[in-house]
Design a protein around this motif. Structure first.
Motif, PDB file in Angstrom:
ATOM      1  N   PHE B 457       1.059  -0.810  -0.052  1.00  0.00           N
ATOM      2  CA  PHE B 457      -0.019   0.017   0.014  1.00  0.00           C
ATOM      3  C   PHE B 457       0.905   1.023   0.265  1.00  0.00           C
ATOM      4  O   PHE B 457       0.221   1.971  -0.923  1.00  0.00           O
ATOM      5  CB  PHE B 457      -1.101  -0.180   1.000  1.00  0.00           C
ATOM      6  N   CYS B 458       2.105   1.100   0.813  1.00  0.00           N
ATOM      7  CA  CYS B 458       3.199   2.710   0.865  1.00  0.00           C
ATOM      8  C   CYS B 458       3.959   2.450  -0.152  1.00  0.00           C
ATOM      9  O   CYS B 458       4.959   3.386  -0.261  1.00  0.00           O
ATOM     10  CB  CYS B 458       3.762   2.285   2.310  1.00  0.00           C
ATOM     11  N   ARG B 459       3.768   1.447  -0.597  1.00  0.00           N
ATOM     12  CA  ARG B 459       5.252   0.964  -2.039  1.00  0.00           C
ATOM     13  C   ARG B 459       5.424   1.970  -2.765  1.00  0.00           C
ATOM     14  O   ARG B 459       6.704   3.436  -2.804  1.00  0.00           O
ATOM     15  CB  ARG B 459       5.050  -0.102  -3.376  1.00  0.00           C
ATOM     16  N   GLY B 460       4.078   3.092  -3.341  1.00  0.00           N
ATOM     17  CA  GLY B 460       4.446   4.269  -4.370  1.00  0.00           C
ATOM     18  C   GLY B 460       5.186   5.308  -3.496  1.00  0.00           C
ATOM     19  O   GLY B 460       5.793   6.674  -4.215  1.00  0.00           O
ATOM     20  N   ILE B 461       5.465   5.976  -2.298  1.00  0.00           N
ATOM     21  CA  ILE B 461       5.636   6.683  -1.434  1.00  0.00           C
ATOM     22  C   ILE B 461       7.160   6.419  -1.517  1.00  0.00           C
ATOM     23  O   ILE B 461       8.047   7.265  -1.142  1.00  0.00           O
ATOM     24  CB  ILE B 461       4.987   6.816   0.510  1.00  0.00           C
ATOM     25  N   PHE B 462       7.235   4.844  -0.336  1.00  0.00           N
ATOM     26  CA  PHE B 462       8.980   4.351  -0.779  1.00  0.00           C
ATOM     27  C   PHE B 462       9.159   4.098  -1.620  1.00  0.00           C
ATOM     28  O   PHE B 462      10.828   4.610  -0.991  1.00  0.00           O
ATOM     29  CB  PHE B 462       8.763   2.864   0.277  1.00  0.00           C
ATOM     30  N   LYS B 463       8.694   4.331  -2.751  1.00  0.00           N
ATOM     31  CA  LYS B 463      10.089   4.331  -3.408  1.00  0.00           C
ATOM     32  C   LYS B 463      10.414   6.087  -4.347  1.00  0.00           C
ATOM     33  O   LYS B 463      11.141   5.829  -4.443  1.00  0.00           O
ATOM     34  CB  LYS B 463       8.919   3.702  -5.262  1.00  0.00           C
ATOM     35  N   GLU B 464       9.848   7.103  -3.357  1.00  0.00           N
ATOM     36  CA  GLU B 464      10.290   8.327  -3.328  1.00  0.00           C
ATOM     37  C   GLU B 464      11.571   8.702  -2.538  1.00  0.00           C
ATOM     38  O   GLU B 464      12.119   9.703  -2.367  1.00  0.00           O
ATOM     39  CB  GLU B 464       9.638   9.266  -2.814  1.00  0.00           C
ATOM     40  N   LEU B 465      11.815   7.427  -1.225  1.00  0.00           N
ATOM     41  CA  LEU B 465      12.867   7.782  -0.778  1.00  0.00           C
ATOM     42  C   LEU B 465      14.802   7.057  -0.666  1.00  0.00           C
ATOM     43  O   LEU B 465      14.140   6.260  -2.004  1.00  0.00           O
ATOM     44  CB  LEU B 465      12.346   7.053   0.800  1.00  0.00           C
ATOM     45  N   PRO B 466      14.868   8.108  -0.425  1.00  0.00           N
ATOM     46  CA  PRO B 466      16.239   7.570  -0.509  1.00  0.00           C
ATOM     47  C   PRO B 466      16.086   5.608   0.008  1.00  0.00           C
ATOM     48  O   PRO B 466      16.335   5.470   0.699  1.00  0.00           O
ATOM     49  CB  PRO B 466      17.633   7.975   0.468  1.00  0.00           C
ATOM     50  N   PHE B 467      17.563   4.383  -0.943  1.00  0.00           N
ATOM     51  CA  PHE B 467      17.003   3.521  -0.933  1.00  0.00           C
ATOM     52  C   PHE B 467      17.439   2.771   1.107  1.00  0.00           C
ATOM     53  O   PHE B 467      16.539   2.514   0.852  1.00  0.00           O
ATOM     54  CB  PHE B 467      18.308   2.949  -1.730  1.00  0.00           C
ATOM     55  N   GLU B 468      18.224   3.515   1.544  1.00  0.00           N
ATOM     56  CA  GLU B 468      18.405   2.934   2.904  1.00  0.00           C
ATOM     57  C   GLU B 468      16.936   3.855   4.057  1.00  0.00           C
ATOM     58  O   GLU B 468      16.326   3.365   4.906  1.00  0.00           O
ATOM     59  CB  GLU B 468      19.746   3.748   3.457  1.00  0.00           C
ATOM     60  N   PHE B 469      16.351   5.399   3.377  1.00  0.00           N
ATOM     61  CA  PHE B 469      15.527   5.202   4.040  1.00  0.00           C
ATOM     62  C   PHE B 469      14.268   4.532   4.058  1.00  0.00           C
ATOM     63  O   PHE B 469      13.212   4.202   4.699  1.00  0.00           O
ATOM     64  CB  PHE B 469      14.932   7.132   3.666  1.00  0.00           C
ATOM     65  N   ALA B 470      14.239   3.981   2.362  1.00  0.00           N
ATOM     66  CA  ALA B 470      12.634   3.603   2.621  1.00  0.00           C
ATOM     67  C   ALA B 470      13.212   2.015   3.309  1.00  0.00           C
ATOM     68  O   ALA B 470      12.138   1.289   3.798  1.00  0.00           O
ATOM     69  CB  ALA B 470      12.846   2.870   0.814  1.00  0.00           C
ATOM     70  N   MET B 471      14.217   0.784   3.708  1.00  0.00           N
ATOM     71  CA  MET B 471      13.959   0.298   4.657  1.00  0.00           C
ATOM     72  C   MET B 471      13.627   0.701   5.840  1.00  0.00           C
ATOM     73  O   MET B 471      13.471  -0.503   6.115  1.00  0.00           O
ATOM     74  CB  MET B 471      15.636  -0.170   4.294  1.00  0.00           C
ATOM     75  N   GLU B 472      14.162   1.416   5.864  1.00  0.00           N
ATOM     76  CA  GLU B 472      14.476   1.850   7.294  1.00  0.00           C
ATOM     77  C   GLU B 472      12.868   2.085   7.687  1.00  0.00           C
ATOM     78  O   GLU B 472      11.632   1.546   8.528  1.00  0.00           O
ATOM     79  CB  GLU B 472      14.892   3.098   7.410  1.00  0.00           C
ATOM     80  N   ALA B 473      11.822   2.931   6.702  1.00  0.00           N
ATOM     81  CA  ALA B 473      10.623   3.107   7.019  1.00  0.00           C
ATOM     82  C   ALA B 473       9.399   1.431   6.460  1.00  0.00           C
ATOM     83  O   ALA B 473       8.609   1.913   8.143  1.00  0.00           O
ATOM     84  CB  ALA B 473      10.178   3.828   5.439  1.00  0.00           C
ATOM     85  N   GLY B 474      10.725   0.692   6.236  1.00  0.00           N
ATOM     86  CA  GLY B 474       9.598  -0.479   5.604  1.00  0.00           C
ATOM     87  C   GLY B 474       9.392  -0.801   7.479  1.00  0.00           C
ATOM     88  O   GLY B 474       8.728  -1.542   8.496  1.00  0.00           O
ATOM     89  N   GLN B 475      10.688  -0.309   8.427  1.00  0.00           N
ATOM     90  CA  GLN B 475      11.298  -1.098   9.288  1.00  0.00           C
ATOM     91  C   GLN B 475      10.462  -0.832  10.622  1.00  0.00           C
ATOM     92  O   GLN B 475       9.370  -1.274  11.461  1.00  0.00           O
ATOM     93  CB  GLN B 475      12.206  -0.971  10.305  1.00  0.00           C
ATOM     94  N   LEU B 476       9.690   0.294  10.123  1.00  0.00           N
ATOM     95  CA  LEU B 476       9.013   1.494  11.258  1.00  0.00           C
ATOM     96  C   LEU B 476       7.957   1.406  11.484  1.00  0.00           C
ATOM     97  O   LEU B 476       6.966   1.144  12.568  1.00  0.00           O
ATOM     98  CB  LEU B 476       9.382   3.270  11.025  1.00  0.00           C
ATOM     99  N   MET B 477       7.661   0.444  10.208  1.00  0.00           N
ATOM    100  CA  MET B 477       5.846   0.695   9.993  1.00  0.00           C
ATOM    101  C   MET B 477       5.936  -0.822  10.744  1.00  0.00           C
ATOM    102  O   MET B 477       5.149  -1.009  11.419  1.00  0.00           O
ATOM    103  CB  MET B 477       5.621   0.710   8.495  1.00  0.00           C
ATOM    104  N   ARG B 478       6.372  -1.613  10.471  1.00  0.00           N
ATOM    105  CA  ARG B 478       6.743  -2.868  11.764  1.00  0.00           C
ATOM    106  C   ARG B 478       6.472  -2.707  12.844  1.00  0.00           C
ATOM    107  O   ARG B 478       5.188  -2.750  13.618  1.00  0.00           O
ATOM    108  CB  ARG B 478       7.568  -4.437  11.211  1.00  0.00           C
ATOM    109  N   VAL B 479       7.043  -2.173  13.972  1.00  0.00           N
ATOM    110  CA  VAL B 479       7.325  -1.746  14.912  1.00  0.00           C
ATOM    111  C   VAL B 479       6.366  -0.784  15.383  1.00  0.00           C
ATOM    112  O   VAL B 479       5.543  -1.184  16.365  1.00  0.00           O
ATOM    113  CB  VAL B 479       9.069  -0.545  14.962  1.00  0.00           C
ATOM    114  N   SER B 480       5.495   0.482  14.173  1.00  0.00           N
ATOM    115  CA  SER B 480       4.838   1.240  14.820  1.00  0.00           C
ATOM    116  C   SER B 480       3.559  -0.300  14.590  1.00  0.00           C
ATOM    117  O   SER B 480       2.398   0.875  15.507  1.00  0.00           O
ATOM    118  CB  SER B 480       4.426   1.603  14.317  1.00  0.00           C
ATOM    119  N   LEU B 481       2.885  -1.263  13.654  1.00  0.00           N
ATOM    120  CA  LEU B 481       1.930  -1.777  14.484  1.00  0.00           C
ATOM    121  C   LEU B 481       1.761  -2.937  15.361  1.00  0.00           C
ATOM    122  O   LEU B 481       1.047  -3.349  15.115  1.00  0.00           O
ATOM    123  CB  LEU B 481       1.702  -1.991  12.238  1.00  0.00           C
TER     124      LEU B 481
END
Ligand SMILES: Nc1ncnc2c1ncn2[C@@H]1O[C@H](COP(=O)(O)OP(=O)(O)O)[C@@H](O)[C@H]1O
Ligand SMILES: [Mg+2]
Lengths: 250, 486
Positions: B457-481
């Motif tokens: 669902f977030c893919r279209g946004i994550f792909k706008e992030l620099p690569f490492e931030f995109a990885m980090e963002a996926g992790q954050l979603m996990r922790v937050s959920l």
């Protein structure tokens, strides 16, 4: 491999399967035929563990173990694969990523090492090619914007990578043109070997011209009305399902 | 080529629900609680500021006092009255007599704290990669990679330093996008802003590395009021990353930042945020009140501003990164994921104001609501009479997890030029049982299946992030959920 005993299944209090008995040995292909609404998809889905269905009676054993107490993902990891009649879309989830995750968990369960991305890509690309799938198409998200036929090919791609022991193919042949039918049949025949079993669910006899089943069962109104060899399919094609219905009545 | 550094973050051994919830034991050099002219003067003095800066702060302070303690209440968030006299407006780490000039001068406890956050300042000396300005409570602690940037004529320093060393740039641009009188929180920030980052990219220069600022609130009952100003001169490009965390606290903490971006002719600024302030506990106790004003001016012709944000933290988020499309042919983009869980509330979105001809804006906002979270997208698109042939595309998607949460979309559209082309799409969906069953039927666990679908669902946004931030963002979603899915 699969043993179904007097299986009765309801959905929201309506009884759909009314006592199914079926034995499938490894290496065998069983065709399950029947008119629309007879319960074919219900049978496949209940074996795969879809939560909406309630088993009111009976048992299903897979390799001697009680299947009905297992979660869907556990069944999948043990080697049961359902090719969906209507595969759903997973927006934003890439095919490669999805299949890699699926394969990793199945391989882990089998005690095999996780494939490197490189090795995975290799077998993925090979399978894409042999099923004549457009490589551009498969870069999309899982099933997103796929036509009916493309969805069916994609299900076969997943089947060939996951290499399950028991494949439940729910009308994989429906809505395919003749070329697609041939390609898909080839894929199924390639998968077929002495270790694997296939439950080939179909409305039409047509696919059985390419895949020779060991047994044919006719499902009518939630019961297996008739079983036989491959010739039964031909007879059905000629006489129609009404013939079976009349035959039971008399 | 933009060089990249891998940001290695601690992701294991979660001792509590909030993985950044450790506390660093550094005595803060604090201002007494409360706000008055003397506090404003104290802050200014601490920073050895010139007269003009103090004057500006005081003007802001006096304007703020006139508003009588009444923060804006129009957003779809609910919070008790904030006692502005019960907050410390300045806190500096003890080691800071004058700000440390190099990594060696940084308090080792601070470095350790950053290491825990996965910002290995130590390591950074050896590596080429992202230049980091770390703002700890209120003071900017270390800016790495100065040399490399200086060679390119790029300025990347703390606000305090910029006030002293680059007064002409500061006087020209500070407050030029967000004036001190802009809104309650921006005014408060203008009076008491502590530190933050300043970036200037000279003409025709492509910043050779990604610039990054890490913000962390540490001291208790401390407000954080940092301010960031980025100026991209003609024909330049910069990608800037901002990360935020705060430790667990029983009481709520106020964060009122201001970010201003200015892009001149043919310049481009890409601004990415991962916001993970402490969200409060399951019952909604504690957590950061994140009241932030972020605005950009696409001032020059062909200039471009791109905001990307992943907002997973904060008890309350009130934030609308906006673009004023002033230059002809300028472009504004806003890509956002806002996630709320438990009792979190987010009211976030953007404002695109089209002034120049052939201006173009794109808005893609994804809201994820779980638990008792409440998520509002608020967006305003204005096409002014001068903006011939302006185009806007807006897409707002909401994903609901469970049935206790809320999602709302509040779009405002004002078109005063008939040549404008507007497109708006919106959707609300749930992770469906069919999707979950499909993924599980392939051997994927229920929990993983959820994360996979949410990430999709977030893919279209994550792909706008620099690569490492995109990885980090996926992790954050996990922790937050955690606890919300599976
Ligand atoms: N989710 C459901 N809710 C209610 N009825 C259902 C549902 N799924 C199937 N049925 C009913 O169960 C019967 C068998 O359906 P199905 O197994 O899909 O048949 P087939 O695959 O043979 O066409 C049909 O009468 C159908 O309407
Ligand atoms: Mg069916």
């Amino acid at each position: 491999m699969l043993e179904i005993r007097n299986l009765q299944v309801s959905i929201s209090t309506t009884e759909i399967l009314k006592g199914i008995n079926l034995n499938v040995q490894k290496g065998e292909v069983h065709a399950v035929m029947g008119p629309n609404g007879s319960g074919k998809s219900t049978l496949a889905n209940v074996l795969a563990g879809r939560p909406e269905y309630e088993v009111t009676h009976g048992a299903a054993l897979f390799e001697g173990q009680d299947l009905l107490g297992m979660t869907p993902d556990e069944r999948a990891r043990r080697g049961i694969f359902l090719a969906f009649q209507y595969p759903v879309e997973l927006p934003g989830v890439r095919n490669r990523q999805f299949l890699k995750a699926a394969l990793d968990s199945v391989r882990e369960h089998r005690g095999e090492d996780e494939l490197s991305v490189r090795d995975f890509n290799k077998i993925f690309d090979e399978a894409v090619q042999s099923l004549e799938i457009d490589p551009e198409l498969i870069k999309r998200s899982v099933n997103e914007g796929f036509s009916g036929g493309e969805k069916k090919r994609s299900e076969m791609l997943q089947l060939s990578l996951l290499n399950p022991k028991l494949a439940l193919l729910d009308e994989t042949d429906s809505g395919l043109d003749i070329d697609a039918l041939k390609t898909i049949s080839k894929g199924i025949n390639r998968h077929r070997n002495k270790h694997n079993a296939i439950l080939l669910i179909t409305h039409y006899q047509r696919i059985l011209n390419y895949i020779t089943p060991n047994q044919v069962h006719v499902l009518i109104d939630g019961s297996i009305a008739m079983s036989g060899g491959e010739e039964l399919a031909k007879e059905l094609e000629a006489k129609g399902y009404d013939w079976v219905k009349e035959d039971i009545r008399s | 080529m933009v060089e990249r550094r891998v940001i290695s973050r601690t992701t294991t051994n979660l001792e509590s629900d909030y993985k950044y919830g450790f506390y660093t034991d550094i005595d803060a050099d604090m201002a007494p609680k409360g706000l008055n002219e003397n506090i404003v003067k104290f802050i200014s003095k601490k920073k050895n500021e010139p007269e003009w800066m103090l004057e500006w702060r005081l003007k802001a302070y006096r304007h703020w006092v006139k508003q009588g303690d009444q923060e804006p209440r129009w957003a779809n968030v609910d919070f008790p009255h904030i006692d502005y006299q019960d907050i410390h407006y300045y806190a500096a780490p003890k080691s800071k007599g004058d700000a440390p000039k190099s990594l060696e001068e940084v308090d080792p406890d601070l470095v350790e704290a950053f290491n825990k956050l996965g910002i290995p300042l130590e390591e950074q000396k050896k590596m080429t990669g992202v230049a980091v300005d770390a703002v700890f409570d209120s003071v900017s602690v270390a800016t790495t990679y100065q040399k490399k940037l200086e060679d390119a004529g790029i300025i990347f320093c703390s606000m305090s330093e910029a006030v002293l060393k680059h007064p002409s740039l500061m006087r020209k641009y500070l407050g030029s996008v967000v004036p001190y009188s802009d809104n309650f929180f921006a005014t408060l920030n203008s009076a008491v802003f502590s530190d933050g980052s300043f970036v200037y990219i000279p003409p025709n220069t492509r910043c050779p590395i990604e610039l990054m600022t890490y913000f962390r609130i540490n001291a208790e009952d401390t407000g954080q009021f940092e301010r960031t100003l980025i100026v991209a001169d003609e024909g330049s490009y910069v990608s800037y990353l901002e990360g935020c965390t705060a430790p667990m606290r029983k009481s709520s903490q106020l964060h009122a930042a201001v970010v201003e971006l200015v892009a001149l002719d043919n310049a481009e600024i890409k601004y990415s945020t991962l916001q993970n302030w402490y969200p409060g506990d399951k019952e909604g106790k504690g957590g950061v009140y994140n009241f932030v004003t972020k605005r950009a001016k696409a001032l020059g012709i062909n200039s471009k501003i791109s905001w990307t944000q992943v907002e997973t933290g904060s008890a309350i988020t009130w934030k609308y990164p906006s673009v004023i499309l002033q230059g002809d042919n300028s472009t504004g983009e806003f890509y956002s994921v806002a996630l709320v869980n438990n009792r979190q509330q987010a009211d976030t979105g953007t404002k695109m104001t089209h002034i120049g001809k052939n201006t173009k804006s794109t808005v893609v906002a994804k809201g994820i609501s779980a638990g008792h979270g409440n998520n509002t997208y608020r967006g305003a698109i204005s096409i002014l009479p001068s903006a011939d042939n302006a185009t806007n595309f807006t897409q707002c998607d909401s994903l609901l997890i469970g049935d206790q949460c809320g999602a709302h979309t509040v779009p405002y559209i004002e078109v005063r030029n008939s040549t404008a082309r507007m497109e708006h799409e919106a959707s609300t969906s749930k992770v469906s049982d069919d999707q979950l069953f499909y993924a599980m039927q392939r051997g994927i666990s229920e929990e993983e299946a959820h994360y996979m679908i949410i990430n999709g669902f977030c893919r279209g946004i994550f792909k706008e992030l620099p690569f490492e931030f995109a990885m980090e963002a996926g992790q954050l979603m996990r922790v937050s959920l955690e606890g919300a899915v599976g």
